[in-house]
Design an enzyme around this catalytic site. Sequence first.
Site, PDB file in Angstrom:
ATOM      1  N   ARG A   1       0.853  -1.185   0.000  1.00 52.12           N
ATOM      2  CA  ARG A   1       0.000   0.000   0.000  1.00 52.12           C
ATOM      3  C   ARG A   1       0.889   1.235   0.000  1.00 52.12           C
ATOM      4  O   ARG A   1       1.949   1.263   0.624  1.00 52.12           O
ATOM      5  CB  ARG A   1      -0.913   0.020   1.235  1.00 52.12           C
ATOM      6  CG  ARG A   1      -2.114  -0.903   1.115  1.00 52.12           C
ATOM      7  CD  ARG A   1      -3.111  -0.432   0.038  1.00 52.12           C
ATOM      8  NE  ARG A   1      -4.297  -1.277  -0.069  1.00 52.12           N
ATOM      9  CZ  ARG A   1      -4.428  -2.285  -0.943  1.00 52.12           C
ATOM     10  NH1 ARG A   1      -3.463  -2.589  -1.784  1.00 52.12           N
ATOM     11  NH2 ARG A   1      -5.565  -2.970  -0.998  1.00 52.12           N
TER      12      ARG A   1
ATOM     13  N   HIS B   1      -1.402   0.063  -9.985  1.00 52.86           N
ATOM     14  CA  HIS B   1      -1.994  -0.876  -9.022  1.00 52.86           C
ATOM     15  C   HIS B   1      -2.495  -2.146  -9.723  1.00 52.86           C
ATOM     16  O   HIS B   1      -3.673  -2.502  -9.630  1.00 52.86           O
ATOM     17  CB  HIS B   1      -3.125  -0.199  -8.239  1.00 52.86           C
ATOM     18  CG  HIS B   1      -3.408  -0.874  -6.913  1.00 52.86           C
ATOM     19  ND1 HIS B   1      -3.668  -0.183  -5.764  1.00 52.86           N
ATOM     20  CD2 HIS B   1      -3.454  -2.184  -6.555  1.00 52.86           C
ATOM     21  CE1 HIS B   1      -3.874  -1.030  -4.764  1.00 52.86           C
ATOM     22  NE2 HIS B   1      -3.742  -2.257  -5.231  1.00 52.86           N
TER      23      HIS B   1
END
Length: 313
Positions: free
Chosen positions: A228, A276
């Site tokens: 993250r 991502h």
Amino acid sequence: MHVTVCLAAEDASPWMDLFGAALPGAHVERREPDAPVAAGAPRADYVVAAHPCRTVFDEQPAPRAVFTVSAGVGHMLRLPNLPRDVPLIRVEDAGMGAQMVRYVLAAVLGFAQRLPAYAAQQRAVRWEQHSPRAPASLAVGVLGLGVVGAAVARALAAQGFAVRGHARTAKAIDGVRGFAGAEGFAAFLDGLDVLVAVVPDTADTAGVLDRAALSRLADGAHVVNIGRGSALVEEDLVALLDSGKLSGATLDVFRTEPLPPEHPFWRRPEIAVTPHIAGLTIPGDTVAQIAAKIGRLERGLPVTGVVDRGRGY
Ligand code: GLV
């Protein structure tokens, strides 16, 4: 049985057909993530929350369990209306691990083969050969040894890298030197040629990769982040690239996603930016996993992947 899948219309396919097929006999219904709260909506036994789903829990305050379609759950734990005493169950691997292993191998093997350095030479129209580097001469550290991090560490060890792993609590992985907790963090980082971060978004991981931590890496080190974005202090990474302490980074996650067009990372040739995608949710595998867990819960059996809310993952 009533299952509410919180999912935008444009994402309905293939999810809704897969859920329907995997849960025959259940009433599976799609709900728009931000739909207004419908008084008198049928009570859902299970909610599947594809993020972001802000209003569903005002309507469904007491399902038997809540499922995500992601491994990371930071966005769920920040929802003020997430029911408290209900198991929150995240995706465990479901095809993500193998993708993330390949992503990391591509980045680390590329670094070992000096591909980023040769790309810089190409931009400078410079022909210069450097001696090869054996994987065993490169220290690669994996921060976070969950299902994915452990698979990444094993795959790097199989390539012959000198692999270290760091987790909150000690984890034994063959071929990986283990470090644990805050007390083991500095020794884990010291002199790493490549740091691979696979940590979730929690209060403990926020900003751990700051100037002090990154300065412990070897000169010319490379940083890979597939966990993250909140773990990395982005300004500190840029400053250490500017100073020449670090040579580059491969980043799949960011503090703000999508990465804003004006963000400096876009224009840094030493930073590889991907949107991502290192571990995309595979709908078929994910639905099969969720349906199997619903089956177990219906039979009163325990399931894995239940989020420890205190820990944050
Ligand atoms: C992807 O980032 C996930 O959490 O599944």
